[in-house]
Motif scaffolding. Structure first.
Motif, PDB file in Angstrom:
ATOM      1  N   PHE A   1      27.935  10.708 -30.681  1.00 15.32           N
ATOM      2  CA  PHE A   1      28.360   9.551 -30.167  1.00 15.32           C
ATOM      3  C   PHE A   1      28.823   9.166 -29.115  1.00 15.32           C
ATOM      4  O   PHE A   1      27.358   8.063 -28.661  1.00 15.32           O
ATOM      5  N   VAL A   2      28.224  10.532 -28.363  1.00 13.54           N
ATOM      6  CA  VAL A   2      28.080  10.169 -27.001  1.00 13.54           C
ATOM      7  C   VAL A   2      26.602   9.958 -26.526  1.00 13.54           C
ATOM      8  O   VAL A   2      26.440   9.633 -25.141  1.00 13.54           O
ATOM      9  N   LEU A   3      25.562  11.091 -27.013  1.00 11.81           N
ATOM     10  CA  LEU A   3      24.410  10.976 -26.467  1.00 11.81           C
ATOM     11  C   LEU A   3      24.000   9.347 -27.454  1.00 11.81           C
ATOM     12  O   LEU A   3      23.198   8.395 -26.636  1.00 11.81           O
ATOM     13  N   LEU A   4      24.283   9.195 -28.177  1.00 10.96           N
ATOM     14  CA  LEU A   4      23.800   7.404 -28.868  1.00 10.96           C
ATOM     15  C   LEU A   4      24.871   6.369 -27.231  1.00 10.96           C
ATOM     16  O   LEU A   4      24.059   5.301 -27.401  1.00 10.96           O
ATOM     17  N   ALA A   5      25.419   6.910 -27.122  1.00 12.65           N
ATOM     18  CA  ALA A   5      26.249   5.563 -26.143  1.00 12.65           C
ATOM     19  C   ALA A   5      25.302   5.470 -24.792  1.00 12.65           C
ATOM     20  O   ALA A   5      25.663   4.511 -24.121  1.00 12.65           O
ATOM     21  N   PHE A   6      24.647   6.514 -24.105  1.00 14.96           N
ATOM     22  CA  PHE A   6      24.554   6.925 -22.969  1.00 14.96           C
ATOM     23  C   PHE A   6      22.661   7.010 -22.933  1.00 14.96           C
ATOM     24  O   PHE A   6      22.408   6.719 -22.077  1.00 14.96           O
ATOM     25  N   ASP A   7      22.155   6.401 -24.423  1.00 15.22           N
ATOM     26  CA  ASP A   7      20.579   6.794 -25.189  1.00 15.22           C
ATOM     27  C   ASP A   7      20.448   4.987 -24.547  1.00 15.22           C
ATOM     28  O   ASP A   7      20.946   5.399 -26.140  1.00 15.22           O
ATOM     29  N   SER A   8      20.124   5.048 -23.855  1.00 13.21           N
ATOM     30  CA  SER A   8      19.574   3.676 -24.485  1.00 13.21           C
ATOM     31  C   SER A   8      17.861   3.780 -25.404  1.00 13.21           C
ATOM     32  O   SER A   8      16.371   3.398 -24.878  1.00 13.21           O
ATOM     33  N   PHE A   9      18.045   3.599 -26.641  1.00 11.30           N
ATOM     34  CA  PHE A   9      17.114   4.722 -27.292  1.00 11.30           C
ATOM     35  C   PHE A   9      15.649   3.068 -27.521  1.00 11.30           C
ATOM     36  O   PHE A   9      14.621   3.563 -27.772  1.00 11.30           O
ATOM     37  N   GLU A  10      16.904   1.784 -27.748  1.00  8.61           N
ATOM     38  CA  GLU A  10      15.416   0.897 -27.522  1.00  8.61           C
ATOM     39  C   GLU A  10      14.581   0.576 -26.973  1.00  8.61           C
ATOM     40  O   GLU A  10      13.759  -0.065 -26.735  1.00  8.61           O
ATOM     41  N   GLN A  11      14.728   1.386 -26.212  1.00  4.47           N
ATOM     42  CA  GLN A  11      13.619   1.312 -24.686  1.00  4.47           C
ATOM     43  C   GLN A  11      12.307   1.633 -25.147  1.00  4.47           C
ATOM     44  O   GLN A  11      11.825   1.086 -24.615  1.00  4.47           O
TER      45      GLN A  11
ATOM     46  N   GLY B   1       0.992  -1.255  -0.192  1.00  4.88           N
ATOM     47  CA  GLY B   1       0.025  -0.154   0.157  1.00  4.88           C
ATOM     48  C   GLY B   1       0.300   0.609  -0.450  1.00  4.88           C
ATOM     49  O   GLY B   1       0.290   2.294  -0.486  1.00  4.88           O
ATOM     50  N   SER B   2       2.456   1.198   0.750  1.00  4.71           N
ATOM     51  CA  SER B   2       2.649   2.376   0.096  1.00  4.71           C
ATOM     52  C   SER B   2       3.262   3.024  -1.452  1.00  4.71           C
ATOM     53  O   SER B   2       3.033   2.540  -2.114  1.00  4.71           O
ATOM     54  N   ARG B   3       3.682   3.847  -1.079  1.00  7.34           N
ATOM     55  CA  ARG B   3       3.593   3.922  -2.460  1.00  7.34           C
ATOM     56  C   ARG B   3       5.352   4.699  -3.192  1.00  7.34           C
ATOM     57  O   ARG B   3       5.844   6.076  -2.276  1.00  7.34           O
ATOM     58  N   SER B   4       6.037   4.863  -4.601  1.00  4.64           N
ATOM     59  CA  SER B   4       7.284   5.513  -5.221  1.00  4.64           C
ATOM     60  C   SER B   4       6.303   6.473  -5.865  1.00  4.64           C
ATOM     61  O   SER B   4       5.810   6.426  -6.891  1.00  4.64           O
ATOM     62  N   GLU B   5       7.248   7.532  -5.965  1.00  2.00           N
ATOM     63  CA  GLU B   5       7.062   8.414  -7.388  1.00  2.00           C
ATOM     64  C   GLU B   5       7.778   7.788  -8.443  1.00  2.00           C
ATOM     65  O   GLU B   5       8.974   7.642  -8.060  1.00  2.00           O
ATOM     66  N   VAL B   6       6.986   7.794 -10.193  1.00  2.00           N
ATOM     67  CA  VAL B   6       8.105   7.264 -10.810  1.00  2.00           C
ATOM     68  C   VAL B   6       7.881   8.610 -11.831  1.00  2.00           C
ATOM     69  O   VAL B   6       6.982   9.517 -11.339  1.00  2.00           O
ATOM     70  N   VAL B   7       9.452   9.467 -11.888  1.00  2.95           N
ATOM     71  CA  VAL B   7       9.678   9.757 -12.686  1.00  2.95           C
ATOM     72  C   VAL B   7       9.103   9.854 -14.152  1.00  2.95           C
ATOM     73  O   VAL B   7      10.705   9.182 -14.270  1.00  2.95           O
ATOM     74  N   PRO B   8       8.874   9.856 -15.131  1.00  2.00           N
ATOM     75  CA  PRO B   8       8.929   9.450 -16.187  1.00  2.00           C
ATOM     76  C   PRO B   8      10.059   9.551 -16.650  1.00  2.00           C
ATOM     77  O   PRO B   8      10.213   8.212 -17.886  1.00  2.00           O
ATOM     78  N   PRO B   9      10.920  10.686 -17.114  1.00  5.46           N
ATOM     79  CA  PRO B   9      12.016  10.883 -18.129  1.00  5.46           C
ATOM     80  C   PRO B   9      13.314   9.977 -17.164  1.00  5.46           C
ATOM     81  O   PRO B   9      13.965  10.053 -18.084  1.00  5.46           O
ATOM     82  N   HIS B  10      13.379   9.587 -15.628  1.00  3.63           N
ATOM     83  CA  HIS B  10      14.290   8.779 -15.564  1.00  3.63           C
ATOM     84  C   HIS B  10      13.724   6.988 -15.812  1.00  3.63           C
ATOM     85  O   HIS B  10      15.214   6.381 -15.813  1.00  3.63           O
ATOM     86  N   VAL B  11      12.917   6.905 -16.159  1.00  2.11           N
ATOM     87  CA  VAL B  11      12.194   6.096 -16.657  1.00  2.11           C
ATOM     88  C   VAL B  11      13.354   5.695 -18.133  1.00  2.11           C
ATOM     89  O   VAL B  11      13.524   4.704 -18.820  1.00  2.11           O
ATOM     90  N   PHE B  12      12.509   7.063 -18.648  1.00  2.00           N
ATOM     91  CA  PHE B  12      12.903   6.401 -20.239  1.00  2.00           C
ATOM     92  C   PHE B  12      13.337   7.747 -21.034  1.00  2.00           C
ATOM     93  O   PHE B  12      12.718   9.016 -21.129  1.00  2.00           O
ATOM     94  N   PRO B  13      15.129   7.703 -19.946  1.00  4.74           N
ATOM     95  CA  PRO B  13      15.611   8.749 -20.359  1.00  4.74           C
ATOM     96  C   PRO B  13      15.995   9.027 -21.826  1.00  4.74           C
ATOM     97  O   PRO B  13      16.206  10.270 -22.563  1.00  4.74           O
ATOM     98  N   THR B  14      15.790   8.311 -22.795  1.00  3.07           N
ATOM     99  CA  THR B  14      15.896   8.041 -24.526  1.00  3.07           C
ATOM    100  C   THR B  14      14.194   8.871 -24.268  1.00  3.07           C
ATOM    101  O   THR B  14      14.642  10.530 -25.674  1.00  3.07           O
ATOM    102  N   LEU B  15      13.805   9.858 -23.318  1.00  2.00           N
ATOM    103  CA  LEU B  15      12.255  10.802 -24.307  1.00  2.00           C
ATOM    104  C   LEU B  15      12.767  11.742 -22.718  1.00  2.00           C
ATOM    105  O   LEU B  15      11.621  12.375 -22.699  1.00  2.00           O
TER     106      LEU B  15
END
Lengths: 243, 288
Positions: free
Chosen positions: B23-33, A141-155
């Motif tokens: 290169f740096v951006l691609l190396a640290f960016d897990s694009f396939e996610q 029942g406890s909760r933790s914050e999900v920060v979307p850009p931390h989970v999907f840093p590519t976005l």
């Protein structure tokens, strides 16, 4: 040397634009451009007050952009450099330049990507922000914050936040017949977020994901405690497994 | 005008920085996610619409995206080092990076981070950017005008982006946008958002509303500098002022709005300096 008057400078900008190469003339020309831009801004303000056609600001923008393009194209050094290029490179330069300008004028980024319009922070806002927050609910029942850009840093840089906000917004605006599809897409995205979050925490068990919509009262803001939030959406991982 | 004395080495330096950044951006960016996201949420934009709809479920899978990332890592590294076959590597990188940038935006929205970098990649793929500053040290010397034009073309592209932002703001929303609470909205929204950097300095502005005119004045000054960006081409003193204002602006967006376009800052620094004297001196000292 004769000192040119203001009128000749205006004529210089409007009719025979070319980049001058000595610093003092640059400063004067910069002031003239600023003056012109101020007039464009005030012109826009006046026409918007008079209820002019909504296309007027776009026409003003296109004219201003043409002027700036002319400033570059008419430069003798740029022209000499262009003349030295091979035919294929010239075609590339012209095509790229035209598409770059068209992307800005058309402003339909979905159609012109990767050559898109640059319009950020250009819209007048009067409403209060209503951001969304995401919480992973644990089995206890406890909760933790999900920060979307931390989970999907590519976005990161607000891309994933925009995606989720946009999907949520689309549900609010959808007709009853479209709503089911939009809900399915949104919930699938939320599940993907929770699943990716859970993958990096294999020692923890999660039950569901809650989305809170908060209200930031800009006019009566008294610190983060004045922000109020309410549950906007909830998805359960079990539902998917059962389904 | 800036870059009048640009040569193969100066253009090569920019090439190394641009492809090195990728290169740096691609190396640290897990694009396939992004393969974890539902394909129904994906909408191809612009040139990516040339790819048939039916192909996307096959393309947006982890193995395919990972393969694309690996290919791009190899191509950008080879292009950064300026190895033999540079044009082929740079072209593969330019096409692949367009896909890379479009695919991630297809799930979200079209933001502008990395786009100036992408445009510069196109320019570098077309010009003889691997004539100097190369790994094997074997330099070629083509027509000087080509190096000069390429450097200026990249600078114009970066400046164009800033100019059009300023023009849009002034023609569409002035003067209200500099007098009202639009900036407060952006600060409030980005501060109270689950963001990557987690900066909370924006709360100070929201709490102390007397700061709003200062923020609005800063916003107006930044907009004026954006509009006048083109003068960076011809005036050294304006270039320095511009750089100072824009570095300040980009850092303030980090602290107040949790947004940092660090690639743009690096691009500006690389393009706004004339590197030839430094590169020549370095080369003389190495040869001694």
């Amino acid at each position: 040397m004769d000192k040119p008057g203001v009128a000749s400078h205006v004529g210089f900008v409007a009719m025979r634009v070319s980049l001058p190469f000595d610093e003092s003339r640059n400063v004067r020309l910069a002031f003239l451009v600023l003056l012109g831009v101020t007039f464009v801004g005030l012109g826009h303000y006046s026409v918007s007050r008079l209820g002019a056609h909504r296309l007027v600001p776009y026409v003003l923008e296109a004219i201003a952009m043409l002027l700036f393009t002319a400033l570059i194209v008419r430069s003798s050094e740029i022209r000499a450099g262009f003349a030295s290029l091979g035919r294929k490179t010239k075609v590339f330069v012209i095509t790229f330049g035209v598409l770059l300008c068209l992307g800005q004028v058309i402003k339909v980024n979905g159609a012109t990507f990767p050559l898109v319009a640059w319009t950020m922070y250009g819209k007048i806002r009067v409403e209060d922000p209503a951001p969304l927050f995401y919480w992973a609910i644990h089995d206890d029942g406890s909760r933790s914050e999900v920060v979307p850009p931390h989970v999907f840093p590519t976005l990161s840089n607000a891309r994933i936040e925009h995606m989720l906000e946009h999907q949520y917004q689309r549900i609010q605006e959808a007709s009853p017949s479209e709503r089911r599809v939009k809900v399915d897409v949104y919930e699938a995205s939320l599940r993907a977020l929770l699943r990716a979050y859970a993958t990096s925490r294999p020692d923890q068990d999660f039950d569901s994901l809650e989305v809170e919509q908060c209200h930031v009262p800009l006019r009566t803001y008294q610190g983060p405690e004045s922000v109020t939030c309410e549950l906007a959406w909830k998805i359960s991982l079990d539902e998917e497994e059962a389904g | 005008m800036i870059h009048a004395s640009a040569d193969a080495r100066a253009l090569g330096l920019v090439r190394a920085v641009v492809f090195g950044l990728w290169f740096v951006l691609l190396a640290f960016d897990s694009f396939e996610q992004i393969a974890l996201l539902p394909v129904e949420a994906f909408e191809p934009y612009g040139v990516l619409r040339l790819i048939p709809d039916g192909a996307w479920p096959h393309l947006l899978t982890e193995p395919v995206l990972f393969t694309i990332r690996l290919t791009l890592l190899a191509a950008t590294l080879a292009a950064a080092l300026g190895v033999r076959g540079y044009t082929a590597f740079a072209t593969i990188a330019a096409i692949g990076l367009t896909f890379h940038q479009g695919a991630s935006r297809g799930f979200a929205h079209i933001n502008h981070a990395q786009l100036p970098l992408l445009y510069m990649t196109y320019v570098l793929a077309v010009y003889p950017a691997a004539d100097g500053f190369v790994l094997n040290g074997k330099e070629k010397h083509g027509r000087k005008e080509h190096y000069v034009f390429a450097m200026r073309a990249m600078m114009v592209i970066v400046l164009f982006a800033y100019t059009t932002i300023g023009l849009y703001r002034i023609t569409q929303s002035s003067p209200e946008i500099f007098l009202g609470e639009s900036m407060l909205y952006s600060i409030g929204k980005n501060t109270h958002r689950a963001s990557f950097y987690g900066m909370q300095w924006g709360s100070l502005v929201l709490e102390h509303r007397f700061l709003l005119p200062v923020i609005n004045l800063g916003y107006f000054i930044v907009t004026l500098f954006e509009v006048l960006s083109v003068f960076c081409l011809v005036s050294r003193s304006f270039r320095w002022m511009w750089l100072l204002v824009m570095v300040g602006f980009h850092l303030s967006t980090l602290f107040l709005m949790n947004l940092l376009f660090w690639h743009n800052l690096i691009l500006c620094v690389v393009l706004f300096f004339e590197w030839e004297p430094l590169l020549k001196r370095l080369s003389h000292e190495t040869n001694r």
